[in-house]
Scaffold this motif. Structure first.
Motif, short mmCIF file in Angstrom:
data_model
loop_
_atom_site.label_atom_id
_atom_site.label_comp_id
_atom_site.label_asym_id
_atom_site.label_seq_id
_atom_site.Cartn_x
_atom_site.Cartn_y
_atom_site.Cartn_z
N GLU A 143 0.81 -1.22 0.00
CA GLU A 143 0.00 0.00 0.00
C GLU A 143 0.85 1.27 0.00
OE1 GLU A 143 -2.61 -0.38 3.33
OE2 GLU A 143 -3.47 -2.27 2.62
N LEU A 144 2.18 1.13 0.10
CA LEU A 144 3.03 2.32 0.16
C LEU A 144 2.90 3.20 -1.07
CD1 LEU A 144 6.33 0.94 1.73
CD2 LEU A 144 4.72 2.53 2.77
N SER A 145 2.77 2.58 -2.25
CA SER A 145 2.67 3.37 -3.48
C SER A 145 1.41 4.21 -3.51
CB SER A 145 2.73 2.46 -4.71
OG SER A 145 1.68 1.52 -4.68
N ALA A 146 0.41 3.83 -2.71
CA ALA A 146 -0.83 4.61 -2.65
C ALA A 146 -0.79 5.64 -1.53
CB ALA A 146 -2.03 3.68 -2.46
N HIS A 147 0.26 5.59 -0.70
CA HIS A 147 0.32 6.48 0.46
C HIS A 147 1.56 7.38 0.48
CE1 HIS A 147 -2.78 3.70 1.84
NE2 HIS A 147 -3.12 4.61 2.74
N ILE A 148 2.47 7.16 -0.44
CA ILE A 148 3.66 8.02 -0.54
C ILE A 148 3.82 8.44 -2.00
CG2 ILE A 148 6.18 8.14 -0.33
CD1 ILE A 148 6.00 6.08 1.90
N LYS A 149 4.07 9.72 -2.19
CA LYS A 149 4.30 10.25 -3.54
C LYS A 149 5.80 10.25 -3.81
CE LYS A 149 2.54 14.07 -6.35
NZ LYS A 149 1.92 15.41 -6.31
N GLY A 150 6.21 9.55 -4.87
CA GLY A 150 7.63 9.41 -5.16
C GLY A 150 8.26 10.67 -5.72
N LYS A 151 7.51 11.40 -6.57
CA LYS A 151 8.06 12.59 -7.22
C LYS A 151 7.09 13.75 -7.08
CE LYS A 151 10.62 12.52 -10.83
NZ LYS A 151 11.13 12.44 -12.21
N ALA A 152 7.61 14.92 -6.80
CA ALA A 152 6.76 16.11 -6.67
C ALA A 152 6.11 16.46 -8.00
CB ALA A 152 7.59 17.29 -6.16
N SER A 153 6.78 16.16 -9.10
CA SER A 153 6.29 16.55 -10.42
C SER A 153 5.22 15.63 -10.96
CB SER A 153 7.47 16.59 -11.41
OG SER A 153 8.12 15.34 -11.44
N SER A 154 5.02 14.47 -10.32
CA SER A 154 4.03 13.53 -10.84
C SER A 154 2.63 14.08 -10.65
CB SER A 154 4.18 12.17 -10.15
OG SER A 154 3.96 12.29 -8.77
N ASP A 296 1.53 16.80 9.13
CA ASP A 296 0.59 17.83 8.66
C ASP A 296 0.05 17.49 7.28
OD1 ASP A 296 0.94 19.23 10.97
OD2 ASP A 296 2.24 20.78 10.13
N THR A 297 0.91 16.97 6.41
CA THR A 297 0.48 16.60 5.06
C THR A 297 -0.54 15.47 5.11
OG1 THR A 297 2.64 17.22 4.16
CG2 THR A 297 1.28 15.82 2.79
N ILE A 298 -0.26 14.46 5.93
CA ILE A 298 -1.18 13.33 6.06
C ILE A 298 -2.53 13.80 6.61
CG2 ILE A 298 -1.61 11.20 7.36
CD1 ILE A 298 1.48 10.72 7.17
N CYS A 299 -2.48 14.64 7.64
CA CYS A 299 -3.73 15.11 8.26
C CYS A 299 -4.53 16.01 7.33
CB CYS A 299 -3.41 15.85 9.57
SG CYS A 299 -2.80 14.77 10.88
N SER A 300 -3.87 16.62 6.35
CA SER A 300 -4.58 17.48 5.40
C SER A 300 -5.22 16.67 4.27
CB SER A 300 -3.61 18.51 4.80
OG SER A 300 -2.70 17.88 3.91
N GLY A 301 -4.97 15.36 4.27
CA GLY A 301 -5.55 14.52 3.24
C GLY A 301 -4.69 14.35 2.01
N LYS A 302 -3.48 14.89 2.04
CA LYS A 302 -2.58 14.76 0.89
C LYS A 302 -1.55 13.66 1.14
CE LYS A 302 -2.96 19.72 -0.14
NZ LYS A 302 -2.23 20.99 -0.19
N LEU A 303 -0.83 13.30 0.07
CA LEU A 303 0.20 12.26 0.19
C LEU A 303 1.54 12.90 0.54
CD1 LEU A 303 -0.52 9.93 -2.86
CD2 LEU A 303 -1.41 9.78 -0.54
N PRO A 304 2.23 12.37 1.54
CA PRO A 304 3.58 12.91 1.84
C PRO A 304 4.53 12.62 0.68
CG PRO A 304 3.15 10.90 3.10
CD PRO A 304 1.88 11.25 2.42
N CYS A 305 5.35 13.61 0.37
CA CYS A 305 6.30 13.49 -0.74
C CYS A 305 7.65 14.03 -0.28
CB CYS A 305 5.80 14.27 -1.95
SG CYS A 305 6.99 14.37 -3.30
N PRO A 306 8.69 13.20 -0.27
CA PRO A 306 10.01 13.67 0.17
C PRO A 306 10.52 14.88 -0.61
CG PRO A 306 10.00 11.29 0.11
CD PRO A 306 8.70 11.74 -0.49
N GLU A 307 10.28 14.93 -1.91
CA GLU A 307 10.73 16.08 -2.70
C GLU A 307 10.09 17.37 -2.21
OE1 GLU A 307 10.57 16.08 -6.92
OE2 GLU A 307 11.85 14.33 -7.14
N ASN A 308 8.76 17.31 -1.98
CA ASN A 308 8.06 18.49 -1.46
C ASN A 308 8.56 18.85 -0.06
OD1 ASN A 308 6.47 18.77 -3.74
ND2 ASN A 308 4.80 17.54 -2.92
N ALA A 309 8.80 17.82 0.74
CA ALA A 309 9.30 18.06 2.10
C ALA A 309 10.67 18.73 2.07
CB ALA A 309 9.36 16.75 2.88
#
Length: 616
Positions: A143-154, A296-309
């Protein structure tokens, strides 16, 4: 900062995650690089005991002795790294996955995702053996691919960017507790790692059942190319397990103690500092910000993304890096500069050393300043501070010189007021007294860079008086008066020439100082870019090797289509790597600073030169 006991970092309260402000505050005080080790697994599998051993303690993280799960959310324990004095070991114990008392499993997946995102090393803890049942329970990996965003540009419609995960995912360690089987395969002894790899072998996928069999194995193989396995005997007889945290090693099974020590040493030796995508090393302060951003990202309903972080972190960190560097520059200048300096060069030499140390401090903290926006800002601020020191240097020098001339010329001024020089032979006496003042003034040390200018103004202010005295001196013949007048004009011209020469020398020194500043910034930027390039290439090599290994395994198992898809990704990665290796990658990064040169060097000096000429 030492923590005597663990504390809750992320609380799972009514199926919603909350970050502890106190935990963040304590974590923020750690300025050292951090090695982050997280443990995850089903509840009541003994995760907390392993984490206590890693902390070098028998107790700390709550073990519990009933069927009820004890750890809720994510608990943190920051301890000194046993082998690296300049690093801190951050242990994260997560709540047990699959707790029947929880109404929803959604937060289990988020807890698992957070552990993956925050760790240098991720330990997955299970009991018994690694079989299909255990792997099916590890659905969180799938389920990680549905809960973590790999690239900010995707884009949201992009189906899967999980191929990027290997860039930032941690090392993976599987600990199998209460293991009672013999480590054998086809009647041959095997290692723990071979046991894990055999358990992760893929089937041919001739039917849906085999596809489901492969799914968790594919995810583990793809997401965690660096894998390690440990098996543990039962630590003691079952009836004594409830007293485990009070038992000494000599009360435990010797095999278990040896296995636990081997496990801990492996974690200590192989777990590296937590790094961000791009290779920037994470400190406790950065980790605290990372935790807050992800939750904060998770609680806002968005996917956490290391690039964005990383982008959000870099904005904050780079701003603080500028402030810290400027404060360091000011502190050093206050310590080293005693105004006025005898020459401008003396001040500029001190400035150069202080600027270099400030720049080093900035470079150590700043990261992902791709447009050199923050380095530009630092250069501007430091340049303005330097100009302020230059002006203050002139002001202090002028003040001292004026006070000195006022003191030395008291008798001269008194005689002028009394009219003592308005008599026969008075002009020569006036000239003698004026020369005496000038001589005493020139002999006085520590007047600063305005000594010549201040003397010029003083002598110029006496020209009219000198002419008046000269006209009233009856002892001088016309010819003598003309000669004296010419001498005075020549003296004034000579003084004017000296001042002009001094101005030109100061301008030259100023230009040289700016050139050195620019070259120093360029060199520091080049060094940082080279280091970043090295980190990026290592990251890309890691991905390419991971993909090549996976492609080989796919081909061996007959997964031709998937191997071809993998080949496309490998080619893309090789192309990306070649771009970074190209010298133009470095030139492009340096070019942003070069564009700043005109604004940074030329304009301030032109303004300074105009001010200099106006003051003459």
């Amino acid at each position: 900062m030492l923590m005597e006991a663990p504390m809750c970092l992320v609380e799972n309260r009514r199926n919603r995650l909350h970050v502890s402000p106190e935990a963040l505050r304590l974590l923020s005080e750690i300025q050292q690089p951090v090695v982050v080790v997280s443990i995850v697994g089903l509840y009541r599998t003994g995760k907390s005991y392993l984490m206590n051993r890693l902390a070098g303690k028998n107790s700390g993280f709550s073990l519990g002795s009933t069927v009820q799960a004890k750890t809720k959310g994510i608990w943190m324990w920051c301890v000194p790294h046993p082998d690296r004095p300049n690093q801190t070991l951050v242990l994260l114990d997560t709540e047990g996955l699959g707790d029947v008392e929880k109404g929803s499993s959604q937060n289990d997946t988020w807890i698992f995702a957070l552990a993956v995102l925050l760790s240098s090393t991720l330990v997955y803890n299970s009991i018994g053996t690694i079989d299909q049942t255990v792997l099916e329970k590890l659905h969180f990996v799938m389920e990680l691919s549905a809960h973590i965003k790999g690239k900010a540009s995707s884009r949201p419609e992009d189906t899967d960017d999980s191929s990027e995960f290997v860039r930032f995912f941690p090392n993976f360690v599987w600990s199998v507790r209460d293991f009672s089987l013999d480590l054998e395969h086809d009647d041959q002894p095997i290692t723990e790692d071979e046991y894990l790899e055999h358990a992760l072998e893929l089937k041919t996928e001739d039917n849906e059942k085999e596809q489901m069999f492969n799914k968790p194995r594919k995810c583990i193989r793809q997401f965690f190319p660096t894998r390690k396995c440990f098996v543990f005997d039962c630590p003691t007889k079952s009836r004594k397990l409830r007293y485990l945290e009070t038992m000494m090693d000599n009360q435990l099974e010797p095999e278990f103690v040896e296995q636990a020590n081997t496990f801990c040493n492996y974690i200590y030796w192989t777990s590296r500092e937590k790094t961000l995508p791009g290779g920037h090393i994470v400190t406790g302060n950065l980790l605290a910000n990372l935790v807050k951003i992800y939750v904060d990202t998770i609680c806002s309903g968005k996917l956490p993304c290391p690039e964005n972080a990383v982008s959000a972190l870099s904005e904050t960190e780079n701003r603080l890096a500028v402030e810290e560097a400027v404060a360091h520059y000011v502190k050093l200048m206050k310590q080293k500069v005693e105004l006025p300096t005898e020459t401008l060069q003396e001040l500029l030499d001190i400035h150069k050393k202080c600027e270099e140390q400030a720049l080093q401090k900035f470079m150590a903290r700043a990261f992902k300043d791709d447009t050199c926006q923050f380095q530009h800002k630092l250069m501007k601020i430091v340049n303005k501070k330097k100009e302020k020191y230059c002006r203050k240097n002139e002001q202090e020098s002028s003040k001292i010189c004026s006070a000195l001339l006022n003191s030395l010329s008291e008798n001269l001024e008194q005689n002028i007021k009394n009219g003592s020089y308005c008599r026969s032979g008075g002009h020569q006496e006036f000239v003698n007294d004026l020369q005496k003042v000038e001589k005493q003034y020139l002999e006085e040390p520590k007047k600063g860079i305005m000594a010549g200018k201040t003397l010029k103004k003083f002598l110029c202010s006496k020209e009219k008086i000198s002419k008046f005295i000269l006209r009233n001196d009856e002892s001088l013949q016309q010819k003598e008066a003309e000669i004296e007048d010419a001498r005075m004009k020549a003296k004034a011209k000579e003084l004017e020439g000296e001042i002009q020469k001094q101005n030109q020398e100061m301008l030259k020194q100023k230009l040289e100082s700016e050139k050195e500043s620019y070259e120093m910034n360029l060199q520091k930027l080049r060094e940082k870019l080279e280091e970043e390039r090295k980190q990026i290439l290592e990251e890309q090599d890691k991905m390419i090797q991971s993909k090549l290994k996976e492609q080989k395994d796919l081909l061996e198992k007959g997964f031709k289509d998937e191997a071809n898809q993998m080949n496309k990704k490998i080619k893309e990665l090789i192309s990306e790597k070649e771009k970074v290796e190209d010298e133009n990658w470095l030139i492009s990064g340096l070019g942003t600073l070069k564009e700043f040169v005109t604004e940074k060097i030329i304009e301030p000096i032109v303004e300074w030169f105009e001010d200099l000429m106006d003051s003459d």
